[in-house]
Every structure is written in structure tokens, then in C-alpha cells.
Design a protein around this motif. Structure first.
Motif, mmCIF file in Angstrom:
data_model
loop_
_atom_site.group_PDB
_atom_site.id
_atom_site.type_symbol
_atom_site.label_atom_id
_atom_site.label_comp_id
_atom_site.label_asym_id
_atom_site.label_seq_id
_atom_site.Cartn_x
_atom_site.Cartn_y
_atom_site.Cartn_z
ATOM 1 N N HIS A 46 -10.982 54.679 -21.277
ATOM 2 C CA HIS A 46 -10.203 53.610 -20.639
ATOM 3 C C HIS A 46 -9.430 54.158 -19.441
ATOM 4 O O HIS A 46 -9.438 53.553 -18.363
ATOM 5 N N GLN A 51 -15.741 50.729 -18.597
ATOM 6 C CA GLN A 51 -15.644 49.435 -19.252
ATOM 7 C C GLN A 51 -15.872 49.620 -20.744
ATOM 8 O O GLN A 51 -16.784 50.343 -21.161
ATOM 9 N N SER A 53 -16.221 47.536 -24.478
ATOM 10 C CA SER A 53 -16.358 46.272 -25.203
ATOM 11 C C SER A 53 -15.739 46.417 -26.581
ATOM 12 O O SER A 53 -15.666 47.515 -27.127
ATOM 13 N N PHE A 81 -4.664 49.670 -23.867
ATOM 14 C CA PHE A 81 -5.080 48.446 -23.194
ATOM 15 C C PHE A 81 -3.909 47.471 -23.147
ATOM 16 O O PHE A 81 -3.089 47.447 -24.073
ATOM 17 N N THR A 82 -3.850 46.660 -22.114
ATOM 18 C CA THR A 82 -2.946 45.525 -22.155
ATOM 19 C C THR A 82 -3.595 44.489 -23.070
ATOM 20 O O THR A 82 -4.809 44.540 -23.301
ATOM 21 N N GLN A 85 -6.529 43.021 -21.274
ATOM 22 C CA GLN A 85 -7.689 43.912 -21.204
ATOM 23 C C GLN A 85 -8.435 43.925 -22.544
ATOM 24 O O GLN A 85 -9.663 43.970 -22.566
ATOM 25 N N GLN A 88 -10.399 40.724 -22.717
ATOM 26 C CA GLN A 88 -11.569 40.829 -21.846
ATOM 27 C C GLN A 88 -12.640 41.725 -22.460
ATOM 28 O O GLN A 88 -13.835 41.484 -22.286
ATOM 29 N N ALA A 89 -12.232 42.748 -23.207
ATOM 30 C CA ALA A 89 -13.199 43.611 -23.893
ATOM 31 C C ALA A 89 -14.010 42.808 -24.900
ATOM 32 O O ALA A 89 -15.197 43.088 -25.114
ATOM 33 N N THR A 123 -1.468 37.087 -24.369
ATOM 34 C CA THR A 123 -1.254 38.111 -23.341
ATOM 35 C C THR A 123 0.110 38.783 -23.482
ATOM 36 O O THR A 123 0.345 39.821 -22.876
#
Length: 145
Positions: A46, A51, A53, A81-82, A85, A88-89, A123
């Protein structure tokens, strides 16, 4: 991996679950080391801009209210990760990893849109992904009981 556009499928939940399930001390020690190594590898990837997943092996435990994916998101946040993020993963990056990024994974015109409506902002706290109010799947409204 970053240079080649390779996506890492984290699947942190599996290494955590194996460490928790190991019965004898030798196996437990091995799986705890594997869990720690997995988290460190995800953090390093990261940080390097690879990227990642969200892995979904062992997706559902019988008797649990939610799929293990929610725990996977939390573990990604623990790796730096936020919350966005991590989400999104599980959505955009996972769709790209499976070769379906042109059809699913984001809310865009022309893409299939299965949506989840939450009662709290994920978030600000990724655990809010479990505050499911309802789901729209294949154009049908599904209300959580």
C-alpha cells in the motif's frame, strides 16, 4: 507490482482467522507469524502504491450477521488504508482485479449498479458498512430485516 499494474488480493481475514482457530501452540505460533507477515506485506504494498483488492475467501461464517468482507475492510484500515481506500479495495479495485471494471465496481452511467444504502458514514468509520438500511440489487429493493 505497481509498475506492472499488478493488483494484490490481500485476504487478511484468512490469516487472522487461521491464527484465531489454531489449537496447538506450534500451529498457533506459525499462523500468528503468517498473520503478522500478511499485514506487513499489505502495508508495504500500500505504501508503495500497489493497488490492493479486498480478499473475500471464506466469505460467510454461519451464524454471523455479516459477510467477513466487513472485517477485511477493518483489517485494511488497520494496515494504513483510509476507510474510503478500503471501500474502493472492495469495489473498484476488486472489479478491476476480476476483469469486470468496465461493468461493475463504481457508480457510473452504463455500469450495473447494485447499491447499498447505509445509516452511517463509512468514510468516517469503516465499521459503518454494517449499518445497512437497504440494498438495491438487479433493480430490486431489498430491505434489511
Amino acid at each position: 507490482m505497481k509498475r506492472r499494474g499488478t493488483i494484490l488480493d490481500a485476504t487478511l481475514f484468512i490469516s487472522k482467522a487461521q491464527a484465531e482457530r489454531a489449537a496447538d501452540s506450534g500451529r498457533k505460533q506459525y499462523f500468528e507469524a503468517f498473520r503478522d507477515f500478511s499485514a506487513a506485506a499489505v502495508r508495504a504494498a500500500h505504501t508503495a502504491g500497489v493497488q490492493i483488492s479486498a480478499g473475500t475467501d471464506d466469505m460467510i461464517d454461519n451464524g454471523k450477521d455479516f459477510p467477513n468482507l466487513h472485517e477485511e475492510l477493518r483489517l485494511l484500515v488497520d494496515c494504513g488504508f483510509t476507510p474510503m481506500q478500503a471501500i474502493q479495495a472492495a469495489t473498484r479495485v476488486s472489479a478491476e482485479a476480476s476483469g469486470l471494471g468496465d461493468r461493475i465496481g463504481t457508480v457510473e452511467s452504463g455500469k450495473r449498479a447494485n447499491l447499498v444504502v447505509l445509516g452511517a458514514d463509512p468514510t468516517t468509520n469503516v465499521s459503518n458498512t454494517t449499518s445497512i438500511r437497504f440494498v438495491i440489487k438487479a433493480g430490486r429493493l431489498v430491505v434489511r430485516q
